[in-house]
Design a protein around this motif. Structure first.
Motif, PDB file in Angstrom:
ATOM      1  N   GLN A 149       0.830  -1.216   0.000  1.00 52.86           N
ATOM      2  CA  GLN A 149       0.000   0.000   0.000  1.00 52.86           C
ATOM      3  C   GLN A 149       0.859   1.258   0.000  1.00 52.86           C
ATOM      4  OE1 GLN A 149       0.590  -2.041   2.581  1.00 52.86           O
ATOM      5  NE2 GLN A 149       0.448  -0.999   4.547  1.00 52.86           N
ATOM      6  N   ARG A 150       2.161   1.156  -0.175  1.00 53.36           N
ATOM      7  CA  ARG A 150       3.180   2.202  -0.106  1.00 53.36           C
ATOM      8  C   ARG A 150       3.378   2.585   1.375  1.00 53.36           C
ATOM      9  NH1 ARG A 150       3.146   3.994  -5.668  1.00 53.36           N
ATOM     10  NH2 ARG A 150       1.061   3.846  -6.495  1.00 53.36           N
ATOM     11  N   MET A 151       4.638   2.721   1.750  1.00 53.98           N
ATOM     12  CA  MET A 151       4.975   2.928   3.160  1.00 53.98           C
ATOM     13  C   MET A 151       5.026   4.410   3.532  1.00 53.98           C
ATOM     14  SD  MET A 151       5.171   0.067   4.634  1.00 53.98           S
ATOM     15  CE  MET A 151       4.419  -1.287   3.729  1.00 53.98           C
ATOM     16  N   VAL A 152       4.703   4.665   4.805  1.00 54.05           N
ATOM     17  CA  VAL A 152       4.645   6.041   5.309  1.00 54.05           C
ATOM     18  C   VAL A 152       5.988   6.416   5.937  1.00 54.05           C
ATOM     19  CG1 VAL A 152       3.578   7.511   7.077  1.00 54.05           C
ATOM     20  CG2 VAL A 152       2.150   6.028   5.652  1.00 54.05           C
ATOM     21  N   ASP A 153       6.448   7.602   5.598  1.00 57.10           N
ATOM     22  CA  ASP A 153       7.727   8.118   6.098  1.00 57.10           C
ATOM     23  C   ASP A 153       7.527   8.652   7.521  1.00 57.10           C
ATOM     24  OD1 ASP A 153       9.962   9.646   6.678  1.00 57.10           O
ATOM     25  OD2 ASP A 153      10.149  10.459   4.637  1.00 57.10           O
ATOM     26  N   ARG A 154       8.031   7.871   8.497  1.00 54.99           N
ATOM     27  CA  ARG A 154       7.792   8.220   9.894  1.00 54.99           C
ATOM     28  C   ARG A 154       8.399   9.559  10.278  1.00 54.99           C
ATOM     29  NH1 ARG A 154      12.946   6.127  11.910  1.00 54.99           N
ATOM     30  NH2 ARG A 154      13.623   4.560  10.422  1.00 54.99           N
ATOM     31  N   ARG A 155       9.532   9.900   9.674  1.00 52.74           N
ATOM     32  CA  ARG A 155      10.185  11.171  10.050  1.00 52.74           C
ATOM     33  C   ARG A 155       9.385  12.352   9.551  1.00 52.74           C
ATOM     34  NH1 ARG A 155      15.850   8.996   8.210  1.00 52.74           N
ATOM     35  NH2 ARG A 155      16.259   7.676   9.989  1.00 52.74           N
ATOM     36  N   LYS A 156       8.854  12.204   8.356  1.00 50.71           N
ATOM     37  CA  LYS A 156       8.033  13.271   7.789  1.00 50.71           C
ATOM     38  C   LYS A 156       6.805  13.497   8.675  1.00 50.71           C
ATOM     39  CE  LYS A 156       6.846  14.454   3.019  1.00 50.71           C
ATOM     40  NZ  LYS A 156       6.630  13.851   1.703  1.00 50.71           N
ATOM     41  N   VAL A 157       6.219  12.412   9.149  1.00 51.80           N
ATOM     42  CA  VAL A 157       5.052  12.533  10.030  1.00 51.80           C
ATOM     43  C   VAL A 157       5.452  13.248  11.317  1.00 51.80           C
ATOM     44  CG1 VAL A 157       3.327  11.258  11.362  1.00 51.80           C
ATOM     45  CG2 VAL A 157       3.953  10.466   9.073  1.00 51.80           C
ATOM     46  N   SER A 158       6.592  12.852  11.899  1.00 44.23           N
ATOM     47  CA  SER A 158       7.035  13.474  13.159  1.00 44.23           C
ATOM     48  C   SER A 158       7.251  14.967  12.991  1.00 44.23           C
ATOM     49  CB  SER A 158       8.332  12.839  13.644  1.00 44.23           C
ATOM     50  OG  SER A 158       8.127  11.472  13.845  1.00 44.23           O
ATOM     51  N   LYS A 159       7.699  15.356  11.805  1.00 41.54           N
ATOM     52  CA  LYS A 159       7.965  16.779  11.576  1.00 41.54           C
ATOM     53  C   LYS A 159       6.681  17.585  11.396  1.00 41.54           C
ATOM     54  CE  LYS A 159      12.497  15.905   9.557  1.00 41.54           C
ATOM     55  NZ  LYS A 159      13.175  15.604   8.308  1.00 41.54           N
ATOM     56  N   ALA A 160       5.582  16.885  11.166  1.00 44.46           N
ATOM     57  CA  ALA A 160       4.318  17.599  10.914  1.00 44.46           C
ATOM     58  C   ALA A 160       3.622  18.015  12.205  1.00 44.46           C
ATOM     59  CB  ALA A 160       3.394  16.719  10.080  1.00 44.46           C
ATOM     60  N   VAL A 161       4.148  17.559  13.350  1.00 46.13           N
ATOM     61  CA  VAL A 161       3.515  17.923  14.626  1.00 46.13           C
ATOM     62  C   VAL A 161       4.557  18.484  15.596  1.00 46.13           C
ATOM     63  CG1 VAL A 161       1.730  16.165  14.422  1.00 46.13           C
ATOM     64  CG2 VAL A 161       3.865  15.609  15.595  1.00 46.13           C
ATOM     65  N   GLN A 162       4.068  19.223  16.571  1.00 42.99           N
ATOM     66  CA  GLN A 162       4.927  19.715  17.647  1.00 42.99           C
ATOM     67  C   GLN A 162       4.816  18.714  18.785  1.00 42.99           C
ATOM     68  OE1 GLN A 162       6.672  22.719  18.286  1.00 42.99           O
ATOM     69  NE2 GLN A 162       6.528  23.313  16.131  1.00 42.99           N
ATOM     70  N   GLY A 163       5.920  18.219  19.277  1.00 43.93           N
ATOM     71  CA  GLY A 163       5.872  17.285  20.402  1.00 43.93           C
ATOM     72  C   GLY A 163       5.960  15.844  19.938  1.00 43.93           C
ATOM     73  N   GLU A 164       6.103  14.957  20.910  1.00 47.77           N
ATOM     74  CA  GLU A 164       6.318  13.545  20.596  1.00 47.77           C
ATOM     75  C   GLU A 164       4.991  12.841  20.302  1.00 47.77           C
ATOM     76  OE1 GLU A 164       7.848  11.169  23.809  1.00 47.77           O
ATOM     77  OE2 GLU A 164       8.530   9.581  22.467  1.00 47.77           O
ATOM     78  N   ILE A 165       4.974  12.060  19.233  1.00 46.66           N
ATOM     79  CA  ILE A 165       3.780  11.275  18.905  1.00 46.66           C
ATOM     80  C   ILE A 165       3.763  10.031  19.797  1.00 46.66           C
ATOM     81  CG2 ILE A 165       2.656   9.892  17.110  1.00 46.66           C
ATOM     82  CD1 ILE A 165       3.873  11.932  15.074  1.00 46.66           C
ATOM     83  N   LEU A 166       2.661   9.874  20.537  1.00 46.56           N
ATOM     84  CA  LEU A 166       2.589   8.748  21.466  1.00 46.56           C
ATOM     85  C   LEU A 166       1.644   7.651  20.980  1.00 46.56           C
ATOM     86  CD1 LEU A 166       2.518  10.858  24.758  1.00 46.56           C
ATOM     87  CD2 LEU A 166       4.471   9.604  23.832  1.00 46.56           C
ATOM     88  N   GLN A 167       0.840   8.014  19.981  1.00 50.74           N
ATOM     89  CA  GLN A 167      -0.073   7.019  19.431  1.00 50.74           C
ATOM     90  C   GLN A 167      -0.339   7.337  17.968  1.00 50.74           C
ATOM     91  OE1 GLN A 167      -3.730   6.654  21.700  1.00 50.74           O
ATOM     92  NE2 GLN A 167      -4.419   5.068  20.304  1.00 50.74           N
ATOM     93  N   ALA A 168      -0.437   6.319  17.152  1.00 48.41           N
ATOM     94  CA  ALA A 168      -0.744   6.537  15.734  1.00 48.41           C
ATOM     95  C   ALA A 168      -1.663   5.420  15.261  1.00 48.41           C
ATOM     96  CB  ALA A 168       0.535   6.540  14.904  1.00 48.41           C
TER      97      ALA A 168
END
Lengths: 349, 320
Positions: free
Chosen positions: B110-129
């Motif tokens: 299904q094409r893979m998601v770039d985790r770093r790009k996602v992290s850069k889209a928010v302020q703070g640490e992602i704790l759930q996805a």
């Protein structure tokens, strides 16, 4: 009396440091990629990151360091040492985990048997301004390894980020020489209580549950455990975890150059590389990833404690964050405390 | 969890259980739950009772064919995406494993998601996805954000036209439509706009933060030389430090060595702890090989890479 530094004064303060010292601080190399490096302009300093990719150990133990240079003059070789540190240094923005790691490096490089002049010269010339870790990440487990996000030990000065300002604590003689710094003002009582609140929250947030206690004894019984046959399997053998580890300190010494002139350089090395243990005969006592992974974990949690009575891990979480296959060292530690470590099946890693 | 992914995950588990139970394979290598959101880890499963540890989501970013180099004695069941299966074909051309040593559980990707790009889209640490259809819902302390997953795909996945694994022993999902989301790797477009001097400056700047951890090399299925040229001390091709010329030399040779061998899986770039762009080099080489030789890596199990063969009609004079 507690002091503070208003953030609007940060740049002039940094400039004043640079007038007297070589300043090392976190700088952003690319979006989200931070390292400690020598600062040429206060604008380069970026204190917004939670922790740098490369740890602060680099300031004392650079990844690649010239030891001496040689040049042939007539029939003689002229050797110029690079041991001396030319200017006083200050490191700003190191987190308590990285500073605790420096105390572990001290055991190795300022040890009873050997002292390393390259390290000791930099260490003695450096003032450490620690930065409290107000927002530990979910991968932080310094509270499990004898540290804390607000551990002051090892810092000369300690900064706590309050949003608009930093609360400043002067902890050692080196630190107290900053008592009359013109950028430091008296902190208000509400700022002091805010710092306390941030500290309590951060300490509470940091994982203290990783079972480090007694790990040395547990590993002693596991030299040939099936654990080692399984725990290494997902490792692809790169050096990320060792190079980004603030406590890993292995190095390799090489000569660069020709007979006429050149230099002797020491570079970081990693026990995860097959080359690290390859002997001249061609024999390699650590022939596979199994032995190399065992070495990495044993050195941190068995051999280092045997030599220095503390584990060589400060819970910074970098190896968890940056491992390409997401090997989680906390789970490896947890497994050693399992009731049946001999029957390890790789399930938890 | 999204229904399509859940079906794939169930079928991976079923197949793994069957293969282990009837001893078709000794072990299954697949993806497992990571300790962090947006991440998976790798699982080596030997016990058919433990196949529930295998998962499938949009963060199964590694190329597991790399493990084959250290598993010459085992019969292995491998979970593969389209790009990973292409690496397998490329490796089989280089005789890196025995026939019948492998069982490929192919996942139309299904094409893979770039985790770093996602992290850069928010302020703070992602704790759930959580993935729900095309939505990626990320949460942390004091924030919740709904993102469109298609805005956060790896560049190598955006241009992919071989998402359905070729020559898999079994497919655990319906074949997917093979059209790229974008025609050219976005960084190649940018790179080609530059003058030669600007290109060099870009390459120089990006490689300057390399720490020589060799993660890009170790995770690459095609990097399996017994002794890499950077590790050789006799002859010594390069020094071991961080001088710009040594770093640049390593990266140029690493990329060039992939010519006609790279499946474009992007594992090298995903592994880099210093976020150095790497696939613009290898994908550009892939494009060149396609244009010059009409060859794509890992599509035809009989066709050797163009640089390891020759024809009398080759247009280069030196070959005659």
């Amino acid at each position: 009396m507690k002091l503070k530094l208003d953030k609007k004064d940060l740049k002039p303060f940094l400039q004043s440091l640079m007038d007297e010292y070589n300043l090392f601080a976190p700088a952003q190399l690319a979006e989200g990629v931070y390292v400690f490096r020598k600062i040429d302009h206060p604008d380069e300093v970026d204190l917004s990151c939670s922790n740098t990719q490369k740890p602060a150990k680099e300031v004392f133990f650079p990844q690649s360091e010239t030891m001496f240079r040689y040049e042939k003059a007539g029939k003689q070789h002229q050797v110029t040492s690079a041991e001396e540190v030319e200017r006083k240094r200050v490191i700003l923005g190191a987190r308590p985990c990285d500073i605790q790691a420096v105390s572990l490096l001290d055991e190795v490089f300022l040890g009873k048997e050997y002292t390393d002049s390259y390290y000791i010269n930099k260490r003695n010339a450096t003032t450490i301004i620690g930065m409290a870790c107000g927002q530990p990440l979910s991968t932080c487990f310094c509270s499990s390894t004898g540290g804390s996000p607000f551990l002051r030990k090892g810092s000369d000065l300690f900064f706590i980020d309050l949003g608009e300002s930093f609360l400043v604590e002067l902890l050692t003689e080196k630190g107290k020489s900053f008592q009359k710094n013109k950028f430091f003002k008296e902190a208000k009582p509400e700022e002091i209580s805010l710092a306390k609140a941030i500290e309590e929250k951060a300490v509470q947030k940091t994982d203290a549950s990783v079972p480090i206690e007694g790990i040395e004894k547990r590993l002693d019984l596991m030299g040939e455990s099936l654990f080692w046959d399984r725990v290494h399997e997902i490792c692809m053998g790169c050096r990320v975890c060792t190079y980004l580890c603030p406590t890993c300190h292995c190095f390799d010494i090489v000569d660069e150059g020709e007979h006429q002139q050149g230099q002797r350089v020491r570079n970081w090395d990693s026990c995860l590389s097959p080359l690290y243990s390859l002997e001249t005969s061609g024999h390699n006592p650590r022939p596979s990833c199994r032995e190399r992974t065992r070495q990495r974990l044993m050195h941190k949690f068995s051999y280092f404690p045997t030599n220095f009575n503390k584990v060589a891990c400060v819970g910074c979480g970098r190896c968890i964050l940056y491992c390409p296959v997401h090997f989680d060292i906390r789970k490896a530690i947890l497994w050693t405390s399992s009731k049946r470590p001999k029957e390890f099946d790789g399930g938890m890693i | 969890m999204e229904e399509r992914l859940k079906v794939i995950q169930d079928r991976i588990r079923e197949k793994a259980k069957e293969l282990l139970s009837n001893k078709t394979v000794d072990l299954i290598i697949g993806f497992g739950e990571g300790s962090l959101p947006l991440r998976t880890t790798i699982r080596f499963i030997r016990n058919p009772g433990k196949v529930d540890r295998l998962i499938w989501n949009s963060f199964c970013e590694n190329n597991l064919s790399t493990y084959l180099h250290k598993l010459s004695q085992s019969k292995v069941g491998l979970v593969v995406k389209g790009c990973d299966a292409r690496s397998i074909i490329a490796l089989s051309l280089e005789k890196r494993f025995k026939p019948n040593q492998l069982f490929l559980i192919g996942v139309p990707c299904q094409r893979m998601v770039d985790r770093r790009k996602v992290s850069k889209a928010v302020q703070g640490e992602i704790l759930q996805a959580v993935e729900e259809g095309d939505q990626l819902i990320v949460e942390g302390e004091g924030f919740k954000k709904v993102l469109n997953r298609n805005d956060f795909l790896y560049p190598s996945c955006q241009v992919c036209v071989h998402r359905t694994p070729i020559q898999a022993n079994v497919l655990v999902g319906d074949p997917v439509e093979e059209s790229p989301l974008i025609k050219t790797h976005p960084e190649i477009i940018e790179f080609e706009k530059k003058s030669p001097e600007e290109r060099w400056r870009f390459f120089e700047k990006e490689t300057s933060r390399c720490i020589r951890c060799y993660a890009c090399r170790e995770v690459c299925p095609m990097c399996y030389c017994a002794e890499c040229f950077v590790d050789s001390s006799n002859p010594k091709w390069t020094e071991k430090g961080l001088s710009p010329s040594d770093l640049e030399f390593y990266h140029i040779v690493r990329a060039y060595h992939q010519t006609g061998r790279c499946s474009g899986c992007g594992a090298c770039e995903r592994a880099c702890p210093m976020d150095i762009p790497l696939t613009y080099l290898t994908q550009k080489l892939n494009q060149d090989v396609k244009e010059l030789f009409n060859f794509e890596t890992g599509i035809d199990a009989e066709a050797p890479p163009p640089l390891s063969t020759y024809e009398t009609e080759d247009k280069q004079e030196f070959i005659k």
